[in-house]
Each structure stands twice: as structure tokens, then as C-alpha cells.
Design a protein around this motif. Sequence first.
Motif, PDB file in Angstrom:
ATOM      1  N   UNK A  29       0.853  -1.075   0.026  1.00 51.45           N
ATOM      2  CA  UNK A  29      -0.159  -0.007  -0.044  1.00 51.45           C
ATOM      3  C   UNK A  29       0.767   0.978  -0.146  1.00 51.45           C
ATOM      4  N   UNK A  30       0.377   2.483  -0.548  1.00 48.14           N
ATOM      5  CA  UNK A  30       0.343   3.364  -0.482  1.00 48.14           C
ATOM      6  C   UNK A  30      -0.107   5.079  -0.451  1.00 48.14           C
ATOM      7  N   UNK A  31       0.076   5.381   0.777  1.00 50.87           N
ATOM      8  CA  UNK A  31      -0.672   6.149   1.576  1.00 50.87           C
ATOM      9  C   UNK A  31      -0.457   7.088   0.961  1.00 50.87           C
ATOM     10  N   UNK A  32      -0.936   8.403   0.599  1.00 55.44           N
ATOM     11  CA  UNK A  32      -0.793   9.810   0.219  1.00 55.44           C
ATOM     12  C   UNK A  32      -1.408  10.971   0.847  1.00 55.44           C
ATOM     13  N   UNK A  33      -1.179  11.438   1.338  1.00 53.55           N
ATOM     14  CA  UNK A  33      -1.660  12.649   1.875  1.00 53.55           C
ATOM     15  C   UNK A  33      -1.967  13.763   1.617  1.00 53.55           C
ATOM     16  N   UNK A  71      -5.670   9.275   0.728  1.00 53.25           N
ATOM     17  CA  UNK A  71      -5.462   8.665  -0.490  1.00 53.25           C
ATOM     18  C   UNK A  71      -4.282   7.298   0.122  1.00 53.25           C
ATOM     19  N   UNK A  72      -5.315   5.511   0.086  1.00 53.96           N
ATOM     20  CA  UNK A  72      -4.346   4.536   0.092  1.00 53.96           C
ATOM     21  C   UNK A  72      -4.530   3.712  -1.410  1.00 53.96           C
ATOM     22  N   UNK A  73      -3.808   4.283  -1.696  1.00 50.62           N
ATOM     23  CA  UNK A  73      -3.690   2.983  -3.386  1.00 50.62           C
ATOM     24  C   UNK A  73      -3.256   1.762  -2.616  1.00 50.62           C
ATOM     25  N   UNK A  74      -4.174   0.804  -3.628  1.00 53.98           N
ATOM     26  CA  UNK A  74      -3.389  -1.194  -2.575  1.00 53.98           C
ATOM     27  C   UNK A  74      -3.203  -1.931  -4.460  1.00 53.98           C
ATOM     28  N   UNK A  75      -2.121  -1.504  -4.697  1.00 49.78           N
ATOM     29  CA  UNK A  75      -1.633  -2.232  -5.864  1.00 49.78           C
ATOM     30  C   UNK A  75      -1.205  -3.769  -5.632  1.00 49.78           C
ATOM     31  N   UNK A  76      -1.840  -4.572  -6.752  1.00 47.64           N
ATOM     32  CA  UNK A  76      -1.875  -6.111  -6.463  1.00 47.64           C
ATOM     33  C   UNK A  76      -1.082  -6.310  -6.150  1.00 47.64           C
TER      34      UNK A  76
END
Length: 149
Positions: free
Chosen positions: A16-20, A26-31
Motif C-alpha cells: 500500500x501507498x498512502x498519500x496525505x 488516499x491509500x493505493x492498494x496495488x495487486x
Amino acid sequence: EALDAAGIVPVNPEGAVTLPFGGGTLTLLPGAKAEYEQSNDYSILAELQYGDTSFLFAGDAETERLKEYLAGSPRTFDVLKVPHHGRADALSEAFFTVVAPKYAVITCSEKNMPEESVVSFLKSLGAQVHGTALGDVILTSDGKAVKVA
């Protein structure tokens, strides 16, 4: 193919990549995999938290991505952008039950409507279901509540 043609090497995040931003994240959840059999399973799921309100954008995720999401730390959301234009999937009901959205938005067209079983199941969970076949669907949040504009 487009990346290759442009000479760009894609970066696959490992987790996961979290962008404040502003009052939210916004948390991006890649495969979890580098390669999938179905192209829609490359969809990155995105969780948006703004104050007390939450949104899950599930792209075109199909069985493999839904399985990965359910195996992680799934939670409930106020708003769900329904995956794959409202097409039924082997894990649709399990996914919808866990996410338990108050609002479900299905991107569709008059020529490509969602499957009735998906709409019915979401409604049975108490979700207000909105489709884009007749135009834009706009939901707003003040950080306390979500409203359909």
C-alpha cells in the motif's frame, strides 16, 4: 505496449501507498502479483478517507484482486465505486458484504448496464445504488457525512 513505445519502465509498488492531502488520505492498494491472467485484475484499488467518511474505488477488479483485497484488512465504506461496471463475479457477494456501502456507484452506459443480480444484492445490503447510464453521479463529503448532489 504504450509504456514500451514511450520507453517508460513501469514501477510496481510492493504494498500500500498512502498519500496525505488536505484533511484526508488516499491509500493505493496495488495487486500482489506482477502478472495476472485477467487484465482487469491489474486494477489498483484506492481507499479515500476524508474525516469520518470513506470511499473505496475498486476499478475493474475481478476475482483475483477481490480475493487479495478480502484476504487483507477489508473494512466498511460509505461509498463504493462498484468494480467492473456492475458485472457479477464469483466473489461479488462476499466483497459487497464486507464493504457494506451506504452508497454504491456503478459506471455504466445504456448499452452496457450492470447485472441485475449485482444491483439487487447491493440494495439488499441497504445501499443506495446509483449508475452513470443517465449522466454523472456526484457525491460530496464535508468530512462528517456523504450526500448525493
